[in-house]
Design an enzyme around this catalytic site. Structure first.
Site, mmCIF file in Angstrom:
data_model
loop_
_atom_site.group_PDB
_atom_site.id
_atom_site.type_symbol
_atom_site.label_atom_id
_atom_site.label_comp_id
_atom_site.label_asym_id
_atom_site.label_seq_id
_atom_site.Cartn_x
_atom_site.Cartn_y
_atom_site.Cartn_z
ATOM 1 N N GLY A 1 -31.270 -10.592 -25.601
ATOM 2 C CA GLY A 1 -31.253 -10.138 -26.985
ATOM 3 C C GLY A 1 -30.413 -8.890 -27.151
ATOM 4 O O GLY A 1 -29.347 -8.770 -26.543
ATOM 5 N N SER B 1 -29.749 -4.521 -27.489
ATOM 6 C CA SER B 1 -30.094 -3.383 -26.642
ATOM 7 C C SER B 1 -31.218 -2.531 -27.214
ATOM 8 O O SER B 1 -31.909 -1.843 -26.463
ATOM 9 C CB SER B 1 -28.853 -2.519 -26.377
ATOM 10 O OG SER B 1 -28.279 -2.129 -27.590
ATOM 11 N N LYS B 2 -31.433 -2.604 -28.525
ATOM 12 C CA LYS B 2 -32.538 -1.810 -29.087
ATOM 13 C C LYS B 2 -33.864 -2.342 -28.557
ATOM 14 O O LYS B 2 -34.698 -1.602 -28.033
ATOM 15 C CB LYS B 2 -32.495 -1.879 -30.617
ATOM 16 C CG LYS B 2 -33.532 -0.975 -31.288
ATOM 17 C CD LYS B 2 -33.320 -0.863 -32.791
ATOM 18 C CE LYS B 2 -33.843 -2.065 -33.557
ATOM 19 N NZ LYS B 2 -35.310 -2.144 -33.626
ATOM 20 N N GLY C 1 -34.133 -4.284 -26.046
ATOM 21 C CA GLY C 1 -34.052 -4.188 -24.588
ATOM 22 C C GLY C 1 -34.704 -2.909 -24.090
ATOM 23 O O GLY C 1 -35.422 -2.897 -23.087
ATOM 24 N N GLU D 1 -30.565 -9.303 -20.592
ATOM 25 C CA GLU D 1 -29.286 -9.931 -20.907
ATOM 26 C C GLU D 1 -28.944 -9.530 -22.337
ATOM 27 O O GLU D 1 -29.490 -10.091 -23.298
ATOM 28 C CB GLU D 1 -29.421 -11.454 -20.777
ATOM 29 C CG GLU D 1 -29.673 -11.922 -19.355
ATOM 30 C CD GLU D 1 -28.361 -12.105 -18.565
ATOM 31 O OE1 GLU D 1 -27.338 -12.441 -19.195
ATOM 32 O OE2 GLU D 1 -28.388 -11.910 -17.341
ATOM 33 N N CYS E 1 -23.372 -14.056 -27.288
ATOM 34 C CA CYS E 1 -23.297 -12.748 -26.626
ATOM 35 C C CYS E 1 -21.946 -12.521 -25.956
ATOM 36 O O CYS E 1 -21.523 -11.395 -25.756
ATOM 37 C CB CYS E 1 -24.424 -12.602 -25.614
ATOM 38 S SG CYS E 1 -24.511 -13.967 -24.441
#
Lengths: 490, 491
Positions: free
Chosen positions: B201, B203-204, B206, B223, B258
């Site tokens: 998904g 980075s927030k 993550g 990822e 992505c």
């Protein structure tokens, strides 16, 4: 050259400046070249050779570590590591070719190892030399800029590193920061490309939480209660020697891979206890406090912690050997406790000292469920001549690493990954694993402009879909036709 | 047991999550998931499911994303099928302990690395490739012998509910479960202690996942994404390059991938040719009215539609549209759009686009593009089109990204021999092929010794003589080594 951590407080601002400098050096490409890496490794090797006495003295000052141990476990292991790296680095740095898949034909594929950037290595006190340099060597070999933060609990080694290391390595890329919580916190506020931490799980959680803010990958080398299962079917004399030297001969039990507790059968326990007692006497004499071959407890805080484990009601009465202590000398005698309750402190906390509880079970196989009911340890040991038991143990007991018929030696094989699982940590290092730990493995696929498959492009027609279906279902003829770019239908 | 779906029992809260965890821990503890036979049975069942339910799967993907059938088949269904097949073919070999050499310090001994399952793992999937991004990691987790919970993305509800109702009919529900839901269900799951978490998904989230994992020292694979740049050199086969860029961008879920080419960097002199070629090929692929083309996915929902139009409508950027820019809010469609020389500090050059918009920025010399890429956070993928082998080598050696592809786009994920994952902001860890098996395994070091090979010099009391012996041993002096190993001289 800055005198970090001496007069001016090392705060977040100083930490940020330092990281920016190192990032600048990294981005200039200083650490990338094979020559630079080799130069640093050679310098470290030279440092070990030239300043061996200084380091040994510091190790002795921290822990009264016998010179023999310091030499064997710290100095020579690091020297061997350096030599291994120097020998293998060129090979490790080479891209690895991997098979290309049919779906991307024609193409070539490689895995390229590249440095991560600027990494932080937070060290611990018990093997303050080896555990400091081993990850640092890996980080440098992988082409990173590095900051080491030695443990304040081993002040002599920390000071020696801060003083001697900069004389040998490239300070624009490698730095030492001394200090304690305050300095470590300032460091953790910065953005790192990897953090390597050796220590305990409480601090590990703090570190990983800080790392999460920047999506910084971490390696956590933690501890746990490493059990030793002793099967009656063994060579007792050798077993006793290997357990004793693995426990008390490794920093007096203050080692992450130290045999923490023994599990054996009720019937065999008396023999085992006798063998341990006589071996202890053979190694350390009748009055172990006089032996020069035992490290001391690192400080009074840990001394207090260990005496608390020992003096718990239901434990103290079960001491079958040792128990003597001298607070001024930070000395606790090699102590064996028999059948302390499973919920006592000594059976639930990692001991990290010269106390060895023995827990008994009816059948040796019962030891498996004892181990499985507890958090996964960094190591698990088994002494047995029974190959079947050995195999069952190796296959079903989960631990960072397993050693059959000896203790602690697994750390010396650089072809084995050294690291924990579950509560004992994640990630691993040693040998090439250190190089890999500090590298990014970048997948690279390279094509030419040939090998066009028209069926791949819009507009998507039913015919194209049928072709691709056949292709992927492995119809050879269709595959060949498609690869030759036929039939054309543009 | 089995067919009961989580959602029928009321809200999935912390209490239910804890129950779920307890059940799965028991299943794992029973040893069931460790056997080769169990793993193979699950993988075969998955393979059968893909065959038997292909139409349903494609329909769900179409409902969630209006994904063209060819894309759904190629990128989701068949790649998942291959992952299954590969695991089935290789599993025995992957499960075998790996013998490694023993060092002289432990002679005589034998050493091996044993792969063991981690335990109970959590896989949080994404919406853009909802089928494969759920099952590919699940295949790895099962192959490695773990119990698994899959939390599909709620932003792809048809696929999520397909999993919830179909997986239990094929797989062993005592050890493999699906939990549907959004933030509150995911939070409840993240409060449990997992042995590994794989998250796909942004980075927030993550960061949130990693912080939750930190509470239990749970290792993670993240990822994530990023802005994957495409550098186009003038020394290329322009026709082929452009086709590959287009199909890699708009032919992959309409840019919602992505590893989608996020932006192009080319030289000022070459840009006009590149732009012309892009325009004419786009028209060939998607027609004069691309909003009507059946070969483009739609934007997944109105949130993302609004997000993308915001990127397009920013003042700095609006005048830079050189192709496309049409939109249909009701149908959630935005036509393939090219932008030229947008300011580097515009939103569209700062945020991951994840949509059908492609900015092109220019430099004087093509090597300058490397500096631009390196000045930004590390992307998941970086692409270069060139015939110049030296430029290619420079690119590979100087640009850091999760993965790289030369002269094509997106394909590298189809090679299971390459680790697929990010670095820096684009993620942690990797999977695909054997890397999936490894991602969900603990590599346990095992050293075997016998009772022979005693070296008395090893034991206290430590005398100078012993120290000498060991020094000699460790410095590789063969004669001393042999003597020491023979236990001589005895002290």
């Amino acid at each position: 050259m800055e005198e970090l951590g001496q007069k001016v407080s090392f705060d977040s601002k100083r930490a940020k400046e330092m990281v920016n400098e190192l990032r600048g050096s990294f981005e200039e490409g200083k650490t990338m070249g094979y020559e630079w890496r080799v130069e640093q490794l050679k310098a470290i090797l030279r440092m070990i050779n030239e300043r061996e006495a200084d380091f040994m003295a510091a190790l002795h000052s921290n822990l009264s570590k016998p010179y023999f141990e310091s030499f064997l476990h710290e100095i020579s292991l690091v020297r061997a590591s350096c030599s291994l790296f120097l020998k293998q680095l060129k090979h490790w740095m080479k891209p690895v070719k991997v098979p290309a898949a049919i779906t991307t034909y024609p193409s070539t594929a490689h895995i390229v190892s590249e440095p991560l950037g600027v990494v932080l290595v937070i060290l611990t006190w018990n093997y303050s030399f080896m555990l400091s340099l081993e990850p640092v060597i890996g980080a440098i070999a992988a082409g990173n800029a590095v900051v080491l933060k030695p443990s304040e609990v081993a002040p002599a080694t920390s000071a020696i590193f801060a003083k001697i290391f900069p004389e040998y390595v490239d300070n624009s890329c490698i730095r030492v920061v001394e200090g304690a919580i305050h300095e470590t916190t300032a460091l953790l506020e910065q953005r790192w490309d990897k953090i390597f931490y050796t220590g305990n799980s409480r601090v590990a959680k703090i570190i990983m939480t800080a790392a999460a803010k920047n999506l910084t990958p971490v390696i956590l080398e933690l501890g746990g209660k490493s059990p030793v299962v002793v099967d009656p079917d063994c060579d007792l004399k050798i077993v006793a020697k290997r357990i004793v030297v693995g426990k008390w001969g490794c920093n007096n039990g203050q080692a992450c891979v130290s045999p923490d507790y023994i599990i054996t059968t009720k019937s065999f326990a008396p023999q085992l206890v006798d063998a341990l007692k006589s071996t202890l006497e053979g190694f350390y004499g009748k009055d172990p406090q006089q032996s020069k071959d035992l490290s001391r407890i690192v400080n009074s805080e840990h001394f207090g912690r260990l005496t608390r484990l020992l003096d718990e009601d239901r434990v103290y009465d079960n001491v079958v050997h040792g128990g003597q202590r001298d607070e001024k000398q930070l000395f606790i005698a090699p102590t064996i406790v028999l059948d302390a309750p499973l919920d006592s402190l000594i059976m639930t906390e990692e001991i990290f000292g010269p106390l060895l509880p023995i827990t008994t079970v009816n059948k040796v196989e019962d030891s498996f469920s004892v181990i499985k009911s507890r958090p996964k340890p960094l190591s698990a040991y088994l002494f047995t001549k029974n190959k079947k038991l050995e195999e069952k143990f190796a296959m079903t007991i989960s631990a960072g690493g397993i050693l059959i018929n000896d203790t602690t030696l697994q750390v010396t094989n650089p072809d084995l990954p050294f690291g924990g699982v579950g509560e004992s940590g994640f990630g691993s290092y040693h040998g090439k694993f250190s190089f890999d730990a500090f590298s990014h493995k970048k997948g690279v696929l390279s094509r030419g402009f040939g090998g066009e498959t028209p069926a791949r492009y819009p507009p998507y027609t039913p015919w194209k879909q049928a072709l691709l279906r056949d292709l992927i279902n492995g119809s050879i003829i269709t595959l060949i036709l498609a690869l030759l770019g036929w039939p054309w239908r543009e | 047991m089995g067919v009961e779906m989580e959602e029928n029992r009321g809200a999935f809260d912390g209490h239910r999550a804890a129950e779920l965890m307890a059940e799965l821990r028991e299943a794992f503890g029973s040893g069931r998931t460790r056997s080769y036979e169990w793993r193979v049975a699950q993988l075969k069942a998955l393979f059968r499911m893909i065959d038997e339910k292909e139409a349903e799967i494609m329909a769900a993907l179409y409902s969630d994303l209006a994904k063209p059938e060819l894309e759904a088949f190629l990128h989701e269904v068949s790649l998942t099928r291959s992952a299954c097949q590969l695991a089935l073919k290789e599993l025995k070999r992957w499960m075998k302990p790996e013998k490694v050499s023993s060092s002289i310090t432990t002679f005589p001994s034998s050493s091996e690395i044993v792969s063991e399952p981690l335990g109970v793992v959590l896989i949080i999937s994404a919406w853009n490739y909802p089928f494969i991004l759920s099952l590919d990691p699940v295949i790895g987790a099962i192959a490695a012998g773990n119990a698994v919970v899959l939390k599909p993305s709620e932003v792809a509800p048809a696929t999520s509910s397909f999993f919830a109702r179909t997986l239990p009919a094929y797989l062993d529900s005592s050890a493999i479960r699906v939990v549907e839901g959004a933030v509150s269900e995911t939070t409840a799951l993240l409060e449990q202690k997992w042995d590994k978490i794989l998250y796909t998904g942004n980075s927030k989230v993550g960061r949130i996942v990693m912080a939750a994992a930190a509470k239990y020292l749970t290792p993670v694979v993240l990822e994530l994404g990023g802005k994957s740049p495409v550098v186009v050199d003038s020394n290329v086969n322009l026709e082929v390059a452009v086709k590959r860029i287009i199909v890699g961008k708009w032919g992959c879920n309409n840019g919602q991938a992505c590893i989608a080419p996020d932006y192009i960097i080319t030289t000022k002199s070459f840009a006009p040719k590149l732009v012309e070629a892009l325009k004419s090929t786009l028209e060939k692929f998607y027609g004069e009215d691309p909003l009507e083309s059946k070969d483009l996915s739609r934007i997944v929902n109105s949130n993302h539609f609004a997000r993308l139009t915001r990127l397009l409508d920013e003042d700095k950027v609006y005048g830079k549209i050189i192709y496309g820019g049409q939109r249909d809010e009701k149908k959630l469609k935005i036509s393939p759009t090219l932008l030229f020389d947008v300011p580097h500090d515009s939103l569209i050059m700062k945020e991951e686009i994840f949509g059908p918009i492609l900015p092109i920025i220019t430099v004087d010399k093509v090597e300058e593009s490397f500096d631009i890429i390196n000045s930004r956070t590390k992307p998941l993928a970086a692409y270069l089109f060139t015939k110049d082998k030296i430029l290619e080598e420079k690119f590979v050696n100087n640009v850091s990204s999760g993965g790289m592809l030369i002269n094509d786009v997106a394909l590298h994920l189809a090679n299971p021999n390459l680790p697929f994952g990010g670095v820096g902001e684009s993620g942690i860890g990797a999977y695909h092929g054997k890397f999936s098996f490894d991602a969900f395994s603990h590599k346990k070091a095992v050293l075997h010794r016998s009772f022979g090979g005693e070296a008395p010099a090893r034991y206290p009391p430590y005398t100078l003589k012993k120290q000498r012996i060991l020094k000699a041993l460790l410095s590789g002096d063969i004669i001393s080594l042999v003597l020491a190993l023979l236990g001589w001289p005895r002290s």
